[in-house]
Design a protein around this motif. Structure first.
Motif, PDB file in Angstrom:
ATOM      1  N   ARG A  14      22.947   5.450 -53.410  1.00  0.00           N
ATOM      2  CA  ARG A  14      21.711   6.156 -53.083  1.00  0.00           C
ATOM      3  C   ARG A  14      20.605   5.790 -54.069  1.00  0.00           C
ATOM      4  O   ARG A  14      19.446   5.659 -53.706  1.00  0.00           O
ATOM      5  N   GLU A  15      20.996   5.611 -55.342  1.00  0.00           N
ATOM      6  CA  GLU A  15      19.995   5.291 -56.363  1.00  0.00           C
ATOM      7  C   GLU A  15      19.408   3.908 -56.140  1.00  0.00           C
ATOM      8  O   GLU A  15      18.204   3.702 -56.317  1.00  0.00           O
ATOM      9  N   TRP A  16      20.235   2.926 -55.744  1.00  0.00           N
ATOM     10  CA  TRP A  16      19.726   1.586 -55.467  1.00  0.00           C
ATOM     11  C   TRP A  16      18.715   1.627 -54.317  1.00  0.00           C
ATOM     12  O   TRP A  16      17.699   0.929 -54.354  1.00  0.00           O
ATOM     13  N   GLN A  17      18.984   2.438 -53.324  1.00  0.00           N
ATOM     14  CA  GLN A  17      18.049   2.548 -52.205  1.00  0.00           C
ATOM     15  C   GLN A  17      16.709   3.133 -52.660  1.00  0.00           C
ATOM     16  O   GLN A  17      15.648   2.699 -52.227  1.00  0.00           O
ATOM     17  N   GLN A  18      16.790   4.121 -53.560  1.00  0.00           N
ATOM     18  CA  GLN A  18      15.560   4.723 -54.061  1.00  0.00           C
ATOM     19  C   GLN A  18      14.785   3.739 -54.933  1.00  0.00           C
ATOM     20  O   GLN A  18      13.565   3.612 -54.821  1.00  0.00           O
ATOM     21  N   ILE A  19      15.483   3.028 -55.810  1.00  0.00           N
ATOM     22  CA  ILE A  19      14.835   2.048 -56.685  1.00  0.00           C
ATOM     23  C   ILE A  19      14.184   0.953 -55.840  1.00  0.00           C
ATOM     24  O   ILE A  19      13.099   0.466 -56.167  1.00  0.00           O
ATOM     25  N   ARG A  20      14.838   0.601 -54.742  1.00  0.00           N
ATOM     26  CA  ARG A  20      14.321  -0.469 -53.875  1.00  0.00           C
ATOM     27  C   ARG A  20      12.960  -0.122 -53.280  1.00  0.00           C
ATOM     28  O   ARG A  20      12.140  -0.998 -53.017  1.00  0.00           O
ATOM     29  N   THR A  21      12.697   1.155 -53.066  1.00  0.00           N
ATOM     30  CA  THR A  21      11.422   1.558 -52.453  1.00  0.00           C
ATOM     31  C   THR A  21      10.267   1.557 -53.444  1.00  0.00           C
ATOM     32  O   THR A  21       9.108   1.623 -53.042  1.00  0.00           O
ATOM     33  N   GLU A  22      10.572   1.489 -54.735  1.00  0.00           N
ATOM     34  CA  GLU A  22       9.523   1.533 -55.752  1.00  0.00           C
ATOM     35  C   GLU A  22       8.918   0.146 -55.944  1.00  0.00           C
ATOM     36  O   GLU A  22       9.619  -0.855 -55.896  1.00  0.00           O
ATOM     37  N   ASP A  23       7.646   0.112 -56.204  1.00  0.00           N
ATOM     38  CA  ASP A  23       6.941  -1.155 -56.423  1.00  0.00           C
ATOM     39  C   ASP A  23       6.260  -1.094 -57.781  1.00  0.00           C
ATOM     40  O   ASP A  23       5.131  -0.628 -57.904  1.00  0.00           O
ATOM     41  N   GLU A  24       6.985  -1.541 -58.808  1.00  0.00           N
ATOM     42  CA  GLU A  24       6.480  -1.451 -60.171  1.00  0.00           C
ATOM     43  C   GLU A  24       6.043  -2.828 -60.669  1.00  0.00           C
ATOM     44  O   GLU A  24       6.581  -3.845 -60.254  1.00  0.00           O
ATOM     45  N   SER A  25       5.107  -2.826 -61.601  1.00  0.00           N
ATOM     46  CA  SER A  25       4.696  -4.071 -62.242  1.00  0.00           C
ATOM     47  C   SER A  25       5.669  -4.389 -63.370  1.00  0.00           C
ATOM     48  O   SER A  25       6.414  -3.517 -63.834  1.00  0.00           O
ATOM     49  N   ILE A  26       5.649  -5.639 -63.811  1.00  0.00           N
ATOM     50  CA  ILE A  26       6.514  -6.032 -64.930  1.00  0.00           C
ATOM     51  C   ILE A  26       6.176  -5.206 -66.159  1.00  0.00           C
ATOM     52  O   ILE A  26       7.064  -4.729 -66.876  1.00  0.00           O
ATOM     53  N   ARG A  27       4.895  -4.995 -66.391  1.00  0.00           N
ATOM     54  CA  ARG A  27       4.473  -4.203 -67.556  1.00  0.00           C
ATOM     55  C   ARG A  27       5.028  -2.787 -67.477  1.00  0.00           C
ATOM     56  O   ARG A  27       5.545  -2.255 -68.459  1.00  0.00           O
ATOM     57  N   HIS A  28       4.938  -2.174 -66.314  1.00  0.00           N
ATOM     58  CA  HIS A  28       5.428  -0.801 -66.152  1.00  0.00           C
ATOM     59  C   HIS A  28       6.942  -0.732 -66.340  1.00  0.00           C
ATOM     60  O   HIS A  28       7.458   0.199 -66.973  1.00  0.00           O
ATOM     61  N   ILE A  29       7.656  -1.712 -65.806  1.00  0.00           N
ATOM     62  CA  ILE A  29       9.115  -1.730 -65.950  1.00  0.00           C
ATOM     63  C   ILE A  29       9.502  -1.819 -67.420  1.00  0.00           C
ATOM     64  O   ILE A  29      10.366  -1.083 -67.902  1.00  0.00           O
ATOM     65  N   TYR A  30       8.841  -2.716 -68.153  1.00  0.00           N
ATOM     66  CA  TYR A  30       9.167  -2.871 -69.565  1.00  0.00           C
ATOM     67  C   TYR A  30       8.795  -1.637 -70.364  1.00  0.00           C
ATOM     68  O   TYR A  30       9.564  -1.180 -71.219  1.00  0.00           O
ATOM     69  N   LEU A  31       7.624  -1.066 -70.090  1.00  0.00           N
ATOM     70  CA  LEU A  31       7.168   0.081 -70.875  1.00  0.00           C
ATOM     71  C   LEU A  31       7.989   1.331 -70.606  1.00  0.00           C
ATOM     72  O   LEU A  31       8.212   2.139 -71.512  1.00  0.00           O
ATOM     73  N   THR A  32       8.425   1.524 -69.378  1.00  0.00           N
ATOM     74  CA  THR A  32       9.121   2.767 -69.042  1.00  0.00           C
ATOM     75  C   THR A  32      10.645   2.640 -68.992  1.00  0.00           C
ATOM     76  O   THR A  32      11.332   3.661 -68.985  1.00  0.00           O
TER      77      THR A  32
END
Length: 199
Positions: A14-32
């Motif tokens: 279920r978590e992979w499905q939720q993560i798949r719907t998110e559209d994050e930038s590389i900067r946001h992924i690294y920072l958060t």
């Protein structure tokens, strides 16, 4: 971030499905995500090697100097961050072979979340003991491989057969990157950047 980390351990599908719907930038992924998760192993190793040490037989605990441990922790942290970026780049490059077209940011996110058990397992470095490290390390690697194989078809929206081949390719590249990092470490230690012990 905490919700995803918890979800990957409690209900990964279920978590992979939720993560798949998110559209994050590389900067946001690294920072958060990446910057926070990757700090766990080096920080714990720094504390473990300078405050606890490891025991060989009946001898007194062996510990690193704070300066040596700090330098090695910083190098480890940068290596982990670079490793995630390299793996994300390889996943992005290989995706075309399997008729997937994810963005580089999504591939880096996948690499980060897949490596989550390895990052969390770094807590074992607080108490540097051979058997503890072996048990926790084996469990972390096993769950990372499980997340890779179970999550990739969902995250990349490919068939189970393609997902298996894609995951196997990623695992092979990951092993090559690991061996390259180990070889680079040996070279650095040979040049005098190795650990320094307290007396």
């Amino acid at each position: 971030m905490i919700n995803h980390v918890w979800g990957l351990f409690t209900h990964p599908e279920r978590e992979w499905q939720q993560i798949r719907t998110e559209d994050e930038s590389i900067r946001h992924i690294y920072l958060t995500h990446t910057l926070l998760l990757a700090v766990i192993p080096p920080l714990c190793a720094y504390i473990g090697t300078t405050q606890v040490g490891w025991t060989i037989g009946e001898r007194a605990p062996v510990m690193l100097t704070q300066a040596s441990a700090l330098g090695m922790a910083m190098m480890s942290y940068l290596t982990l961050l670079a490793g995630v970026a390299i793996m994300g780049g390889f996943i992005h490059w290989m995706a075309r072979t399997y008729d997937a077209d994810p963005s580089l940011a999504r591939c880096i996110a996948f690499a980060t979340y897949t490596a989550t058990p390895l990052f969390i397992g770094g807590v074992a470095a607080l108490y540097p003991h051979l058997w503890l490290g072996l048990i926790v390390g084996t469990a972390a690697i096993s769950y990372t491989v499980y997340l890779l194989y179970s999550g990739l078809p969902t995250f990349m929206d490919v068939s189970a057969e393609e997902g298996f081949m894609f995951s196997s390719s990623i695992l092979s590249v990951g092993l090559v990157v690991l061996v390259a990092i180990m070889a680079f470490t040996v070279v650095l230690w040979g040049l005098g950047a190795g650990p320094q012990y307290t007396t």
